[in-house]
Design a protein around this motif. Structure first.
Motif, PDB file in Angstrom:
ATOM      1  N   ASP A  23     -52.782 -40.084  42.931  1.00 40.01           N
ATOM      2  CA  ASP A  23     -53.003 -39.391  41.663  1.00 40.01           C
ATOM      3  C   ASP A  23     -53.078 -40.407  40.521  1.00 40.01           C
ATOM      4  O   ASP A  23     -52.081 -40.700  39.867  1.00 40.01           O
ATOM      5  CB  ASP A  23     -51.872 -38.393  41.427  1.00 40.01           C
ATOM      6  CG  ASP A  23     -52.120 -37.486  40.232  1.00 40.01           C
ATOM      7  OD1 ASP A  23     -53.057 -37.760  39.456  1.00 40.01           O
ATOM      8  OD2 ASP A  23     -51.358 -36.525  40.076  1.00 40.01           O
ATOM      9  N   ARG A  26     -51.942 -39.406  36.902  1.00 45.46           N
ATOM     10  CA  ARG A  26     -50.500 -39.374  36.703  1.00 45.46           C
ATOM     11  C   ARG A  26     -49.915 -40.781  36.677  1.00 45.46           C
ATOM     12  O   ARG A  26     -48.995 -41.079  35.916  1.00 45.46           O
ATOM     13  CB  ARG A  26     -49.832 -38.578  37.834  1.00 45.46           C
ATOM     14  CG  ARG A  26     -48.311 -38.619  37.805  1.00 45.46           C
ATOM     15  CD  ARG A  26     -47.678 -38.003  39.056  1.00 45.46           C
ATOM     16  NE  ARG A  26     -48.208 -38.520  40.313  1.00 45.46           N
ATOM     17  CZ  ARG A  26     -47.809 -39.658  40.890  1.00 45.46           C
ATOM     18  NH1 ARG A  26     -46.893 -40.411  40.325  1.00 45.46           N
ATOM     19  NH2 ARG A  26     -48.340 -40.053  42.033  1.00 45.46           N
ATOM     20  N   GLU A  30     -47.309 -43.153  33.943  1.00 43.05           N
ATOM     21  CA  GLU A  30     -46.011 -43.611  34.466  1.00 43.05           C
ATOM     22  C   GLU A  30     -45.820 -45.096  34.199  1.00 43.05           C
ATOM     23  O   GLU A  30     -44.730 -45.528  33.816  1.00 43.05           O
ATOM     24  CB  GLU A  30     -45.904 -43.328  35.966  1.00 43.05           C
ATOM     25  CG  GLU A  30     -45.708 -41.883  36.293  1.00 43.05           C
ATOM     26  CD  GLU A  30     -45.644 -41.595  37.780  1.00 43.05           C
ATOM     27  OE1 GLU A  30     -45.373 -40.442  38.122  1.00 43.05           O
ATOM     28  OE2 GLU A  30     -45.871 -42.507  38.606  1.00 43.05           O
TER      29      GLU A  30
END
Length: 80
Positions: A23, A26, A30
């Motif tokens: 992903d 995402r 992060e």
């Protein structure tokens, strides 16, 4: 799909990180939130290259190659 990606620190442009994820949308936030010990001290990051693979094993094999000496030379010359 699995993704192999290269990110570059905005404030420290000599710092790059190579990773793999399922992903990518995402994963970059992060990194920028400092959730990865390997990248936390060089935030913020920008995505400079990525490639999609149909399966995890091929992506991880390519990530391993890019982290090797010859793979880093290849990425400097051909990818970024």
């Amino acid at each position: 799909m699995w993704y192999v990606y290269i990110i570059r620190s905005i404030e420290f442009p000599d710092q790059e990180y190579i990773g793999a994820t399922e992903d990518l949308k995402r994963r970059l936030p992060e990194h920028n939130a400092g959730k990865s010990a390997h990248t936390a001290k060089f935030v913020p990051w920008k995505l400079v290259w990525y490639c999609a693979f149909p399966d995890k094993l091929k992506a991880l094999a390519f990530e391993k190659y890019l982290k090797s000496h010859s793979g880093r030379a290849f990425s400097k010359k051909r990818l970024c």
